[in-house]
Design an enzyme around this catalytic site. Structure first.
Site, PDB file in Angstrom:
ATOM      1  N   THR A  45      12.976 -27.798  15.437  1.00 32.19           N
ATOM      2  CA  THR A  45      13.985 -27.324  16.376  1.00 32.19           C
ATOM      3  C   THR A  45      14.650 -26.047  15.860  1.00 32.19           C
ATOM      4  O   THR A  45      15.619 -25.580  16.428  1.00 32.19           O
ATOM      5  CB  THR A  45      15.054 -28.417  16.597  1.00 32.19           C
ATOM      6  OG1 THR A  45      15.564 -28.799  15.308  1.00 32.19           O
ATOM      7  CG2 THR A  45      14.474 -29.636  17.273  1.00 32.19           C
ATOM      8  N   TYR A 160      11.742 -27.954   0.160  1.00 32.66           N
ATOM      9  CA  TYR A 160      10.293 -28.084  -0.078  1.00 32.66           C
ATOM     10  C   TYR A 160       9.919 -29.281  -0.947  1.00 32.66           C
ATOM     11  O   TYR A 160       9.040 -30.063  -0.609  1.00 32.66           O
ATOM     12  CB  TYR A 160       9.763 -26.823  -0.768  1.00 32.66           C
ATOM     13  CG  TYR A 160       9.478 -25.667   0.152  1.00 32.66           C
ATOM     14  CD1 TYR A 160       9.917 -25.677   1.473  1.00 32.66           C
ATOM     15  CD2 TYR A 160       8.782 -24.555  -0.301  1.00 32.66           C
ATOM     16  CE1 TYR A 160       9.670 -24.603   2.305  1.00 32.66           C
ATOM     17  CE2 TYR A 160       8.528 -23.476   0.530  1.00 32.66           C
ATOM     18  CZ  TYR A 160       8.974 -23.510   1.832  1.00 32.66           C
ATOM     19  OH  TYR A 160       8.720 -22.448   2.644  1.00 32.66           O
ATOM     20  N   HIS A 278       5.708  -8.496   2.843  1.00 27.36           N
ATOM     21  CA  HIS A 278       4.959  -7.810   3.900  1.00 27.36           C
ATOM     22  C   HIS A 278       4.404  -6.454   3.439  1.00 27.36           C
ATOM     23  O   HIS A 278       3.211  -6.178   3.573  1.00 27.36           O
ATOM     24  CB  HIS A 278       5.845  -7.564   5.122  1.00 27.36           C
ATOM     25  CG  HIS A 278       6.510  -8.810   5.659  1.00 27.36           C
ATOM     26  ND1 HIS A 278       5.905 -10.043   5.643  1.00 27.36           N
ATOM     27  CD2 HIS A 278       7.725  -8.997   6.226  1.00 27.36           C
ATOM     28  CE1 HIS A 278       6.734 -10.931   6.178  1.00 27.36           C
ATOM     29  NE2 HIS A 278       7.838 -10.328   6.531  1.00 27.36           N
ATOM     30  N   ARG A 376      12.595   0.326  16.078  1.00 29.26           N
ATOM     31  CA  ARG A 376      11.814  -0.768  15.520  1.00 29.26           C
ATOM     32  C   ARG A 376      10.360  -0.323  15.524  1.00 29.26           C
ATOM     33  O   ARG A 376       9.793  -0.034  16.592  1.00 29.26           O
ATOM     34  CB  ARG A 376      11.972  -2.001  16.409  1.00 29.26           C
ATOM     35  CG  ARG A 376      11.203  -3.195  15.908  1.00 29.26           C
ATOM     36  CD  ARG A 376      11.342  -4.374  16.842  1.00 29.26           C
ATOM     37  NE  ARG A 376      10.696  -5.538  16.289  1.00 29.26           N
ATOM     38  CZ  ARG A 376      10.508  -6.650  16.959  1.00 29.26           C
ATOM     39  NH1 ARG A 376      10.934  -6.763  18.203  1.00 29.26           N
ATOM     40  NH2 ARG A 376       9.903  -7.679  16.389  1.00 29.26           N
TER      41      ARG A 376
HETATM   42  C1  BG6 Z   1      10.729 -11.511   8.395  1.00 30.23           C
HETATM   43  C2  BG6 Z   1      12.029 -11.113   7.777  1.00 30.23           C
HETATM   44  O1  BG6 Z   1       9.839 -11.904   7.404  1.00 30.23           O
HETATM   45  O2  BG6 Z   1      10.191 -10.435   9.119  1.00 30.23           O
HETATM   46  C3  BG6 Z   1      12.982 -10.599   8.819  1.00 30.23           C
HETATM   47  O3  BG6 Z   1      12.601 -12.230   7.122  1.00 30.23           O
HETATM   48  C4  BG6 Z   1      12.343  -9.528   9.666  1.00 30.23           C
HETATM   49  O4  BG6 Z   1      14.160 -10.100   8.212  1.00 30.23           O
HETATM   50  C5  BG6 Z   1      11.010 -10.003  10.188  1.00 30.23           C
HETATM   51  O5  BG6 Z   1      13.212  -9.251  10.732  1.00 30.23           O
HETATM   52  C6  BG6 Z   1      10.288  -8.910  10.940  1.00 30.23           C
HETATM   53  O6  BG6 Z   1       9.150  -9.444  11.529  1.00 30.23           O
HETATM   54  P1  BG6 Z   1       8.566  -8.820  12.852  1.00 30.23           P
HETATM   55  O7  BG6 Z   1       7.365  -9.660  13.121  1.00 30.23           O
HETATM   56  O8  BG6 Z   1       9.601  -8.940  13.906  1.00 30.23           O
HETATM   57  O9  BG6 Z   1       8.250  -7.401  12.556  1.00 30.23           O
END
Ligand code: BG6
Length: 802
Positions: A45, A160, A278, A376
């Site tokens: 949820t 976890y 990432h 973005r």
């Molecule tokens: C997440 C982060 O891993 O990735 C966030 O914790 C971030 O802070 C997000 O906003 C961004 O992901 P996306 O898929 O929206 O680019």
């Protein structure tokens, strides 16, 4: 059809037999595949589940139902059954079907999915046992064989261990069925905590059972990096290296801020939240050596790990950090902090990464991410060098041919002006080959990306855009481990980032207003391996003292210290002055004698000097310079502790000193360290006598320890303070204890000796030594008195004035 009269000939019998065998084999395989898969979503949820995971599971169901497996979906959370059920039902309301699916079809599938989904409260060990019974009870009456279970941990990491223990003890499927546990970041906070978490999880699960998600690996443009490099090997082979790549930018910009998430964000910040995972994953995919087979999970991992080994360590100066202005206030509000609380957590970071291998040496990799920025967008952009000189005027430059137009390759992750994932290749590079699941796109007319019109690129987008989570869920279901983070990979990444995080822990980030108002405030530049903001911090954003205490119009102070010339200044200017003096000495020596013999000390003070010499002294006669070590620790020369390594990292790798002119101390002979019987000290002395006229160095650079030691000549230890020996083995009070050092008599033969003393910690010894006479046994530094050469002290204001 077969029943009808037909004229058979022998070839057709053969074909029919083959077709039947293939069909039978297909049936057997299908039967083998059959079985039931239970998917348990923990945190059913929560936000992630609501936003992505339920939709991803529904997509999985749409894709896979009827293809061999039957399914059941179990949402789980701590919430009590009734309330949990309601919340879960709400999360499931908004499930959607692909655009091209008929509404009636969609409704039917949605209905089936809802019927297969149920809620469980999972709080106690008994709850887990009940879940297990429930799964088994579903299988038995239908006579279903269990194929496997997927547990998706969409919960905070502190939960976890408990969940893992319960799954391990009561929810493992029976023999023959697989278990897959899916874990969401954060996987630790630094190297140590990541290691602890990994050890804990390993006590419950096998490595192959764990799927650590980095959802960027499910983004279509990111998942395309390796296949693209593979499919375009021929075109890229000659280009993918330092000779052709100007720089690489790996960027993830966001407009949202951290409001509502500050309890998480305050602990992590942008480097841990985005760069460590990432952006680092993207970096490895771009920079790693390409394995023969990019579909071999093991080979890809091996190459990734090798890349991590080649990353140059980050330092404080490798990064710039910022924080949007409203952040501290949000933290105060959400975490009930005092009005005086100011957070140091960065919400913006730019980091300069170098890969020290033959392919990428010297190529800057810029990683950048931030919240509350103007747009973005995410991308990995490889900008190629332009070495062409075009004779024809610009109007004759055709996009596909002109080598004068920018050349770049961009893995466009999404959003931004283009609005969809894409791979862009400048038309003057090559026409790329992409799989049929990608199609050429034109985009809106007039669109410009990265300084060029979209029409100047070959631009490809996925035929069907898919969400990262649905892609990753499909990989988990199919047991494809290539888009997940292994323990080794995770620890290597934390190993890389942790030193920078530690060095930034007390750094105040630059404040920025957020959005378009940021203007150029966050723009940054790099040079000499360092990053810095292009603009000065405007006063109104950082009130308070700080900048005023450094005089901008610095002056170098000249005085006497122990009756020898003293140069004193703020550290930066001091280093600059010393570097200039060394260069002048070098030029003069080469002019007179054809060569320059320089003996250098190790330790931390000379690092800035080495960097200065390496980057700002283009007239330095390196080709005629011999480099000697003043002292060395008895460790292998490849050990990061060795003085030679410091010299190598900060100077040698940036300048061109002929190989034969570099003279490391022979501390490692016959596979042992500084053994008397190996006569390393004598060997070095002989080398000096052979190459340096009268064993008189042109310049010896020394430091001074807080105990008055210099080189590796320590107080209360008579070795090397007098006598005939030019090079000696000594004992240091601190580790590693064994050292090799030039002796005082040898140092005092030098034509010039410079003593560099920096930092507040040296204040006391500086005062003391200014008063003592010639007493090398107590203060070896006091024995430095060149017979006919010159001694000059270089002290920064911190050391000299305190
Ligand atoms: C997440 C982060 O891993 O990735 C966030 O914790 C971030 O802070 C997000 O906003 C961004 O992901 P996306 O898929 O929206 O680019």
């Amino acid at each position: 059809m077969l029943a009808e009269p037909f004229n058979w000939h022998p070839g057709m019998w053969k074909m029919l037999t083959v077709a039947m065998c293939v069909a039978l084999l297909g049936c057997l395989q299908a039967q083998e595949l059959q079985g039931h898969v239970s998917i348990i979503l923990l945190g059913a949820t929560g936000d992630l589940a609501k936003k992505y995971l339920w939709q991803g599971l529904f997509q999985l169901y749409l894709d896979e139902a009827g293809r061999g497996h039957s399914f059941s979906f179990h949402g789980a959370a701590l919430t009590a059954p009734k309330q949990g059920q309601e919340l879960m039902a709400k999360a499931l309301e908004s499930l959607s079907c692909p655009k091209d699916m008929e509404p009636s079809h969609c409704a039917e599938h949605k209905d089936q999915f809802l019927q297969l989904s149920r809620y469980h409260q999972l709080k106690t060990a008994e709850d887990y046992q009940a879940l297990n019974k429930d799964i088994e009870a579903q299988l038995q009456p239908a006579g279903l064989r269990e194929a496997g279970r997927i547990f998706y941990f969409s919960v905070p990491p502190f939960a976890y261990a408990d969940i893992a223990r319960n799954i391990n003890s009561s929810c493992r499927p029976g023999p023959g069925a697989w278990l897959r546990v899916v874990l969401e970041k954060p996987f630790g906070h630094d190297h140590l905590s990541a290691q602890q978490l990994a050890t804990e999880l390993r006590s419950f699960f096998q490595e192959e059972e764990m799927y650590r998600v980095d959802h960027y690996l499910g983004k279509q443009a990111v998942a395309q990096i390796l296949p693209f490099r593979d499919q375009n090997r021929k075109a890229l082979d000659g280009l993918w290296n330092r000779h052709h790549v100007e720089r690489v930018e790996i960027i993830m910009k966001e407009t949202v801020d951290a409001e509502g998430r500050t309890s998480f964000y305050e602990e992590y910040g942008v480097i841990r939240d985005v760069l460590q995972n990432h952006l680092t994953e993207i970096l490895t995919l771009v920079a790693m050596e390409l394995p023969h087979s990019v579909s071999s999970v093991e080979a890809v991992l091996r190459h990734k790990l090798r890349l991590f080994q080649a990353l140059r360590g980050l330092q404080r100066a490798s990064a710039v950090v910022g924080q949007y202005q409203a952040y501290s206030e949000q933290v105060r509000r959400e975490l009930q902090k005092l009005d005086s609380f100011h957070s140091l957590t960065p919400t913006f970071a730019g980091v300069l990464v170098h890969v020290d291998n033959l392919r990428w040496e010297g190529v800057p990799f810029i990683l950048m991410s931030g919240k509350a920025l103007d747009e973005r967008v995410g991308y990995a952009r490889i900008l190629f060098k332009n070495q062409a000189c075009c004779v024809q005027s610009e109007k004759h430059w055709a996009a596909a041919q002109s080598q004068c137009l920018p050349r770049q390759l961009v893995f466009y992750i999404g959003h931004g002006d283009l609005g969809s994932p894409a791979v862009l290749v400048s038309r003057n590079l090559f026409r790329p080959s992409l799989p049929s699941s990608w199609k050429e796109v034109e985009g809106p007319p007039g669109l410009r990306l990265f300084g060029s019109p979209l029409s100047s690129y070959y631009a490809y987008s996925p035929v069907q855009e898919r969400d990262a989570y649905s892609i990753l869920l499909s990989h988990i279901y199919h047991g494809r481990k290539d888009s997940f983070i292994t323990t080794e990979n995770l620890l290597a990444s934390w190993g890389f980032w942790t030193p920078l995080l530690e060095s930034l822990a007390h750094t105040a980030p630059r404040l920025y207003p957020g959005g378009a108002e940021n203007g150029h405030l966050l723009d940054f530049e790099f040079s000499s391996g360092q990053l810095f903001f292009s603009q000065q911090q405007p006063e109104q954003l950082v009130p308070g003292p700080g900048s005023a205490s450094m005089p901008s119009d610095f002056q170098v102070l000249r005085a006497k210290y122990r009756e020898s010339p003293l140069v004193s200044a703020w550290s930066e200017e001091l280093i600059s002055k010393l570097a200039t003096d060394i260069e002048a000495t070098a030029v003069q020596a080469v002019r007179h004698f054809g060569q320059f013999h320089l003996a250098l000390s190790g330790g931390s003070s000379p690092v800035a000097l080495f960097q200065q010499l390496a980057t700002a002294h283009y007239g330095f006669p390196w080709a005629h310079t011999h480099l000697w070590l003043v002292d060395e620790r008895c460790v292998p020369l490849s050990d990061p502790e060795s003085n030679f390594q410091g010299l190598q990292a900060h100077l040698l790798q940036h300048v061109r000193v002929p190989y034969l002119n570099i003279h490391p101390m022979p501390v490692h002979l016959q596979q042992r360290l500084c053994a008397e019987e190996d006569h390393g000290a004598q060997l070095y002395a002989r080398e000096i006598s052979t190459l340096v006229a009268n064993s008189s160095f042109d310049l010896v650079l020394l430091g001074m320890g807080t105990d008055g030691h210099t080189a590796s000549l320590f107080p209360q230890s008579p070795t090397g303070l007098d006598g005939e020996q030019l090079v000696v083995l000594t004992t240091s009070p601190s580790q590693p204890h064994r050292r090799m050092s030039l002796s005082l008599p040898l140092i005092n033969r030098a034509k010039k000796v410079a003593v560099l003393v920096m930092g507040r910690m040296k204040r006391e010894i500086t005062m003391l030594v200014s008063r003592v006479g010639h007493d090398p046994k107590k203060w070896p530094i006091s024995g430095v008195l060149p017979h006919s050469g010159q001694l000059v002290w270089y002290m920064d204001y911190d050391a000299f004035l305190g």
